[in-house]
Scaffold this motif. Structure first.
Motif, PDB file in Angstrom:
ATOM      1  N   ILE A   1       0.854  -1.182   0.000  1.00 57.30           N
ATOM      2  CA  ILE A   1       0.000   0.000   0.000  1.00 57.30           C
ATOM      3  C   ILE A   1       0.891   1.232   0.000  1.00 57.30           C
ATOM      4  CG2 ILE A   1      -1.773   1.290   1.242  1.00 57.30           C
ATOM      5  CD1 ILE A   1      -2.704  -1.355   2.467  1.00 57.30           C
ATOM      6  N   MET A   2       0.790   2.034  -1.026  1.00 53.66           N
ATOM      7  CA  MET A   2       1.552   3.280  -1.150  1.00 53.66           C
ATOM      8  C   MET A   2       0.651   4.460  -0.794  1.00 53.66           C
ATOM      9  SD  MET A   2       4.760   3.313  -2.333  1.00 53.66           S
ATOM     10  CE  MET A   2       5.933   2.167  -3.072  1.00 53.66           C
ATOM     11  N   ILE A   3       1.074   5.258   0.181  1.00 54.33           N
ATOM     12  CA  ILE A   3       0.384   6.493   0.532  1.00 54.33           C
ATOM     13  C   ILE A   3       1.274   7.629   0.052  1.00 54.33           C
ATOM     14  CG2 ILE A   3      -0.708   7.809   2.370  1.00 54.33           C
ATOM     15  CD1 ILE A   3      -0.705   5.265   4.077  1.00 54.33           C
ATOM     16  N   VAL A   4       0.813   8.352  -0.957  1.00 48.23           N
ATOM     17  CA  VAL A   4       1.666   9.312  -1.649  1.00 48.23           C
ATOM     18  C   VAL A   4       1.162  10.731  -1.392  1.00 48.23           C
ATOM     19  CG1 VAL A   4       2.783   9.905  -3.819  1.00 48.23           C
ATOM     20  CG2 VAL A   4       1.999   7.557  -3.435  1.00 48.23           C
ATOM     21  N   GLY A   5       1.932  11.472  -0.608  1.00 39.81           N
ATOM     22  CA  GLY A   5       1.595  12.850  -0.325  1.00 39.81           C
ATOM     23  C   GLY A   5       1.962  13.761  -1.483  1.00 39.81           C
TER      24      GLY A   5
ATOM     25  N   ASP B   1       2.364  -4.266   3.493  1.00 37.90           N
ATOM     26  CA  ASP B   1       3.546  -3.418   3.550  1.00 37.90           C
ATOM     27  C   ASP B   1       3.106  -1.995   3.202  1.00 37.90           C
ATOM     28  OD1 ASP B   1       6.161  -2.529   3.701  1.00 37.90           O
ATOM     29  OD2 ASP B   1       6.755  -3.333   1.739  1.00 37.90           O
ATOM     30  N   ILE B   2       3.172  -1.098   4.161  1.00 36.06           N
ATOM     31  CA  ILE B   2       2.680   0.264   3.976  1.00 36.06           C
ATOM     32  C   ILE B   2       3.873   1.195   3.812  1.00 36.06           C
ATOM     33  CG2 ILE B   2       1.335   2.130   5.000  1.00 36.06           C
ATOM     34  CD1 ILE B   2      -0.183  -0.067   6.563  1.00 36.06           C
ATOM     35  N   LEU B   3       3.919   1.868   2.676  1.00 33.36           N
ATOM     36  CA  LEU B   3       5.024   2.769   2.364  1.00 33.36           C
ATOM     37  C   LEU B   3       4.500   4.184   2.166  1.00 33.36           C
ATOM     38  CD1 LEU B   3       5.797  -0.145   0.730  1.00 33.36           C
ATOM     39  CD2 LEU B   3       7.890   1.170   0.446  1.00 33.36           C
ATOM     40  N   LEU B   4       5.311   5.156   2.596  1.00 32.59           N
ATOM     41  CA  LEU B   4       4.978   6.563   2.434  1.00 32.59           C
ATOM     42  C   LEU B   4       5.965   7.211   1.481  1.00 32.59           C
ATOM     43  CD1 LEU B   4       4.394   7.774   6.123  1.00 32.59           C
ATOM     44  CD2 LEU B   4       2.827   6.525   4.632  1.00 32.59           C
ATOM     45  N   ALA B   5       5.459   8.067   0.619  1.00 33.99           N
ATOM     46  CA  ALA B   5       6.300   8.899  -0.241  1.00 33.99           C
ATOM     47  C   ALA B   5       5.647  10.266  -0.323  1.00 33.99           C
ATOM     48  CB  ALA B   5       6.440   8.291  -1.629  1.00 33.99           C
ATOM     49  N   GLY B   6       6.463  11.300  -0.529  1.00 30.01           N
ATOM     50  CA  GLY B   6       5.912  12.635  -0.696  1.00 30.01           C
ATOM     51  C   GLY B   6       5.412  13.279   0.576  1.00 30.01           C
TER      52      GLY B   6
ATOM     53  N   ARG C   1       6.840   2.104   6.362  1.00 27.73           N
ATOM     54  CA  ARG C   1       8.176   2.488   5.915  1.00 27.73           C
ATOM     55  C   ARG C   1       8.076   3.754   5.088  1.00 27.73           C
ATOM     56  NH1 ARG C   1      10.877  -1.316   2.251  1.00 27.73           N
ATOM     57  NH2 ARG C   1       8.839  -1.978   1.469  1.00 27.73           N
ATOM     58  N   ARG C   2       9.126   4.550   5.134  1.00 27.27           N
ATOM     59  CA  ARG C   2       9.231   5.688   4.227  1.00 27.27           C
ATOM     60  C   ARG C   2       9.978   5.239   2.976  1.00 27.27           C
ATOM     61  NH1 ARG C   2       8.121  10.736   6.623  1.00 27.27           N
ATOM     62  NH2 ARG C   2       8.257  10.832   8.908  1.00 27.27           N
TER      63      ARG C   2
END
Length: 215
Positions: free
Chosen positions: A6-10, A168-173, A201-202
């Motif tokens: 799962i990508m959470i993109v700011g 797997d949760i990843l953050l970007a932005g 994770r970042r």
């Protein structure tokens, strides 16, 4: 069974070369006008919208948001803010922040109507997420603030109500900067604590560089 990515993109800066990794995720969440599209890939499954105040009015008016590529491909529209909770803030804000007289104006029904008319699911982040986040954020001693950012609300919501074990949760932005009445310094510490606990994770430059080299 392997969980989802799962990508959470700011809407902040996204590492160079991250687009392919973001687009390869099982689920991509973006925010508001989805300024992350481009350098941050194209795939968009969920658009999390600030459904109160000026940001909501801006997105709903004029048609540009509704016809943008990110919104057109999204399967779900999430209204980030609980209308009832923000309505309860109105009286106090009138005293402390009179310039925010429209901050609590609720446009949830308009987002719901748009989603229904275009065949998408509409979801409102529950008030319990906001209450739990406010409690958890207090550990990091935020200065006086009006509300947590939409990004932080969605991170908390996905961790508490949406993700399953093994995801797997990843953050970007996420630069943790912007509007003065979000507690960004405390938000950064909150997210760093979640990362230290292994709950997310970042996405850093090193991750995207490894991907671009075929690793």
């Amino acid at each position: 069974m392997t969980g989802r990515t799962i990508m959470i993109v700011g809407n902040g800066d996204v590492p160079e070369g991250a687009a392919a990794m973001i687009d390869a995720a099982d689920l991509v969440v973006r925010f508001n006008d989805c300024r992350s599209v481009g350098r941050g890939g194209m795939k968009t499954d969920i658009v999390a919208a600030c459904n109160t105040g000026r940001p909501a009015l801006s997105m709903l008016g004029g048609g540009r948001w509704k016809t943008s590529e990110a919104v057109r491909q999204a399967r779900e529209i999430w209204s980030v803010r609980s209308g009832a909770r923000f309505a309860a803030m109105r009286a106090d804000l009138a005293k402390t922040h009179p310039d925010l007289d429209d901050f609590c104006d609720d446009y949830t029904i308009s987002f719901e109507s748009f989603a229904r008319a275009t065949g998408r699911r509409h979801r409102v982040v529950p008030v319990e997420t906001h209450e739990r986040l406010e409690h958890d954020l207090a550990r990091f001693e935020p200065p006086p603030y009006v509300a947590p950012s939409s990004g932080l609300v969605v991170i908390a919501d996905i961790l508490s109500a949406f993700a399953s074990g093994g995801d797997d949760i990843l953050l970007a932005g996420f630069g943790h900067s912007g509007w003065e009445w979000h507690p960004f310094a405390a938000e950064r510490r909150y997210v760093d604590a979640l990362a230290a606990e292994g709950r997310l994770r970042r996405l850093h430059q090193s991750h995207s560089s490894d991907l671009s080299q075929g690793a």
